[in-house]
Design a protein around this motif. Sequence first.
Motif, mmCIF file in Angstrom:
data_model
loop_
_atom_site.group_PDB
_atom_site.id
_atom_site.type_symbol
_atom_site.label_atom_id
_atom_site.label_comp_id
_atom_site.label_asym_id
_atom_site.label_seq_id
_atom_site.Cartn_x
_atom_site.Cartn_y
_atom_site.Cartn_z
ATOM 1 N N HIS A 464 8.835 6.820 -29.240
ATOM 2 C CA HIS A 464 7.750 6.809 -30.228
ATOM 3 C C HIS A 464 8.258 7.180 -31.612
ATOM 4 O O HIS A 464 7.929 6.528 -32.609
ATOM 5 C CB HIS A 464 6.646 7.775 -29.782
ATOM 6 C CG HIS A 464 5.482 7.850 -30.727
ATOM 7 N ND1 HIS A 464 5.387 8.816 -31.718
ATOM 8 C CD2 HIS A 464 4.373 7.075 -30.854
ATOM 9 C CE1 HIS A 464 4.273 8.634 -32.401
ATOM 10 N NE2 HIS A 464 3.632 7.592 -31.886
ATOM 11 N N ASP A 465 9.080 8.242 -31.678
ATOM 12 C CA ASP A 465 9.602 8.681 -32.973
ATOM 13 C C ASP A 465 10.604 7.683 -33.544
ATOM 14 O O ASP A 465 10.710 7.519 -34.761
ATOM 15 C CB ASP A 465 10.263 10.051 -32.836
ATOM 16 C CG ASP A 465 9.249 11.160 -32.609
ATOM 17 O OD1 ASP A 465 8.059 10.946 -32.926
ATOM 18 O OD2 ASP A 465 9.636 12.229 -32.100
ATOM 19 N N LEU A 466 11.340 7.021 -32.643
ATOM 20 C CA LEU A 466 12.356 6.061 -33.091
ATOM 21 C C LEU A 466 11.718 4.864 -33.795
ATOM 22 O O LEU A 466 12.287 4.295 -34.728
ATOM 23 C CB LEU A 466 13.189 5.593 -31.903
ATOM 24 C CG LEU A 466 14.523 4.914 -32.212
ATOM 25 C CD1 LEU A 466 15.426 5.848 -33.015
ATOM 26 C CD2 LEU A 466 15.214 4.483 -30.920
ATOM 27 N N LYS A 467 10.516 4.494 -33.353
ATOM 28 C CA LYS A 467 9.812 3.375 -33.988
ATOM 29 C C LYS A 467 9.472 3.682 -35.441
ATOM 30 O O LYS A 467 9.450 2.790 -36.288
ATOM 31 C CB LYS A 467 8.520 3.061 -33.218
ATOM 32 C CG LYS A 467 8.735 2.426 -31.857
ATOM 33 C CD LYS A 467 7.400 2.168 -31.168
ATOM 34 C CE LYS A 467 7.598 1.572 -29.782
ATOM 35 N NZ LYS A 467 6.297 1.363 -29.084
ATOM 36 N N LYS A 468 9.204 4.969 -35.715
ATOM 37 C CA LYS A 468 8.799 5.363 -37.061
ATOM 38 C C LYS A 468 9.982 5.753 -37.928
ATOM 39 O O LYS A 468 9.829 5.932 -39.136
ATOM 40 C CB LYS A 468 7.825 6.543 -36.998
ATOM 41 C CG LYS A 468 6.576 6.281 -36.188
ATOM 42 C CD LYS A 468 5.619 7.448 -36.272
ATOM 43 C CE LYS A 468 6.200 8.700 -35.652
ATOM 44 N NZ LYS A 468 5.276 9.854 -35.707
ATOM 45 N N TYR A 469 11.147 5.897 -37.308
ATOM 46 C CA TYR A 469 12.301 6.455 -38.031
ATOM 47 C C TYR A 469 13.248 5.362 -38.497
ATOM 48 O O TYR A 469 13.549 4.427 -37.753
ATOM 49 C CB TYR A 469 13.054 7.414 -37.119
ATOM 50 C CG TYR A 469 14.311 7.991 -37.735
ATOM 51 C CD1 TYR A 469 14.245 8.869 -38.804
ATOM 52 C CD2 TYR A 469 15.562 7.653 -37.230
ATOM 53 C CE1 TYR A 469 15.403 9.414 -39.356
ATOM 54 C CE2 TYR A 469 16.717 8.181 -37.777
ATOM 55 C CZ TYR A 469 16.631 9.053 -38.839
ATOM 56 O OH TYR A 469 17.773 9.574 -39.387
ATOM 57 N N GLN A 470 13.714 5.502 -39.736
ATOM 58 C CA GLN A 470 14.707 4.587 -40.285
ATOM 59 C C GLN A 470 15.965 5.386 -40.621
ATOM 60 O O GLN A 470 15.964 6.182 -41.563
ATOM 61 C CB GLN A 470 14.182 3.884 -41.542
ATOM 62 C CG GLN A 470 13.011 2.968 -41.263
ATOM 63 C CD GLN A 470 12.552 2.249 -42.524
ATOM 64 O OE1 GLN A 470 13.128 2.425 -43.588
ATOM 65 N NE2 GLN A 470 11.518 1.445 -42.387
ATOM 66 N N PRO A 471 17.056 5.183 -39.841
ATOM 67 C CA PRO A 471 18.276 5.945 -40.098
ATOM 68 C C PRO A 471 18.815 5.726 -41.491
ATOM 69 O O PRO A 471 18.655 4.652 -42.079
ATOM 70 C CB PRO A 471 19.250 5.419 -39.039
ATOM 71 C CG PRO A 471 18.394 4.780 -37.995
ATOM 72 C CD PRO A 471 17.191 4.266 -38.730
ATOM 73 N N PHE A 472 19.465 6.746 -42.005
ATOM 74 C CA PHE A 472 20.138 6.701 -43.294
ATOM 75 C C PHE A 472 19.175 6.499 -44.461
ATOM 76 O O PHE A 472 19.570 6.116 -45.548
ATOM 77 C CB PHE A 472 21.237 5.619 -43.318
ATOM 78 C CG PHE A 472 22.175 5.761 -42.178
ATOM 79 C CD1 PHE A 472 23.142 6.758 -42.192
ATOM 80 C CD2 PHE A 472 22.097 4.929 -41.075
ATOM 81 C CE1 PHE A 472 24.016 6.918 -41.129
ATOM 82 C CE2 PHE A 472 22.967 5.078 -40.008
ATOM 83 C CZ PHE A 472 23.924 6.069 -40.039
ATOM 84 N N LYS A 473 17.890 6.754 -44.196
ATOM 85 C CA LYS A 473 16.915 6.744 -45.281
ATOM 86 C C LYS A 473 16.342 8.157 -45.392
ATOM 87 O O LYS A 473 16.175 8.844 -44.390
ATOM 88 C CB LYS A 473 15.773 5.744 -44.991
ATOM 89 C CG LYS A 473 14.777 5.660 -46.127
ATOM 90 C CD LYS A 473 13.735 4.608 -45.800
ATOM 91 C CE LYS A 473 12.695 4.493 -46.922
ATOM 92 N NZ LYS A 473 11.677 3.493 -46.644
ATOM 93 N N ALA A 474 16.050 8.592 -46.589
ATOM 94 C CA ALA A 474 15.548 9.947 -46.780
ATOM 95 C C ALA A 474 14.327 10.192 -45.927
ATOM 96 O O ALA A 474 13.420 9.364 -45.871
ATOM 97 C CB ALA A 474 15.209 10.181 -48.257
ATOM 98 N N THR A 475 14.317 11.332 -45.236
ATOM 99 C CA THR A 475 13.180 11.666 -44.397
ATOM 100 C C THR A 475 12.566 12.967 -44.852
ATOM 101 O O THR A 475 13.210 13.797 -45.443
ATOM 102 C CB THR A 475 13.635 11.820 -42.928
ATOM 103 O OG1 THR A 475 14.690 12.782 -42.872
ATOM 104 C CG2 THR A 475 14.111 10.505 -42.365
#
Length: 476
Positions: A464-475
């Motif tokens: 679920h979290d992976l769908k919302k997460y974009q690696p190497f982008k500011a979080t």
Amino acid sequence: MNTDRFQRNSMYIETPEGYGDGGKNFDDDGREKRTGTWVTASAHIITAVIGSGVLSLAWAIAQMGWVAGPAVLFAFSFITYFTSTLLADCYRSPDPVTGKRNYTYSQVVRSILGGRKFQLCGLAQYINLVGVTIGYTITASISMVAVKRSNCFHKHGHEDKCYTSNNPFMILFACIQIVLSQIPNFHKLSWLSIVAAVMSFAYSSIGLGLSIAKVASGGEHVRTSLTGVQVGVDVTGSEKVWRTFQAIGDIAFAYAYSNDTLKSSPAENKVMKRASLIGILTTTLFYVLCGTLGYAAFGNDAPGNFLTGFGFYEPFWLIDFANVCIAVHLVGAYQVFCQPIFGFVESWSKEKWPESKFVNVDHAVKLPLCGTFSVNLFRMVWRTIYVIITAVIAMLFPFFNDFLGLIGSLSFWPLTVYFPIEMYIKQSKMQKFSFTWTWLKILSWVCLIVSIISAAGSIQGLAHDLKKYQPFKATQ
């Protein structure tokens, strides 16, 4: 798989070094005389258990509420203590008082169960170690990010987003670990456990103190309930179920602990049982306080990590100090958990390629102010690659609660429940289908089911979290 080289797991029994001829400084089996007592063993258990797992307990209680949350904590406490008493009786085999000592968890399994179960134990241990090193990379970077964001909130106000990426801090953490990994026996340095104990108690106590202060201030109203987060208000029905499963995994992770080396008189199994009782009771009291007071402070909106989720903003310097303590603790803890992996692979490689200079030859390198340093090219390359791989995986899955829950789910049943029960049954020559045999088996199967559903909850949370997460982008 030569799994007896494994050195660390959820119920680790330290291997003393040095052999002798049975003098006053040596035990009856020729090994260096152990100096531990129930006091030192209890302290060892407490300092080993109270770590980063405590940070997620307020969130875990929030998922289950005032009734189920503390009940699950007490249930894990009882199961951990009970199985530790079974393991204590297996420290010597075949007799729990006069039998041959087994100095590591895997030695106990090999001595009593042997064969395929010994190999499965080693596999479970190494999976746990790899998972923990990845989890520590995530946790340490989140804490370093929290320091930067805390200062940002203090400077620009709590409404500012203060976006910060975790990735640069994961890279920094990995660079530190690459350097420390080259230091021989870094995990055995005497000051390391002292620093770890001080750091873990510091940040845990700060979190507990801030929760008490928040509750005592009687500020903004927080929503709590007997059943935790409310369906239709905080979460959907399916999210409630998955989060509950994941919370169970987080609590399981919090209850990984260690055994100590002990004096031979009185009988070690009795001392171990006493130490386990005191250590686990103390830890459980601390966990219940952190979890329930954290829930009372934040209610159903409790953050996944109550020191980095910014339930607290002020005093910002204290938040910073607590997160620095977490990072420092995990710098050393990472080495404690990865050194057994390093040792196993390097020993296996030397046996596999005994003529290889790349694997076996050490080179003396003079370093300014440090003297001569022994460098092995294979060790340097392999350890560097391992640290990089764990850092990359952490960057791809930088989710604190999900990863802790998964590690706890995968390690709790085999290492804390299954093997101690199986060893006790075999060593005591318990009759099949007797009353004790039956309820021990039922306990093992129930814990297996709990581990499976909590692992499922953590995997669903990761997806679920992976769908919302974009690696190497500011979080945020």
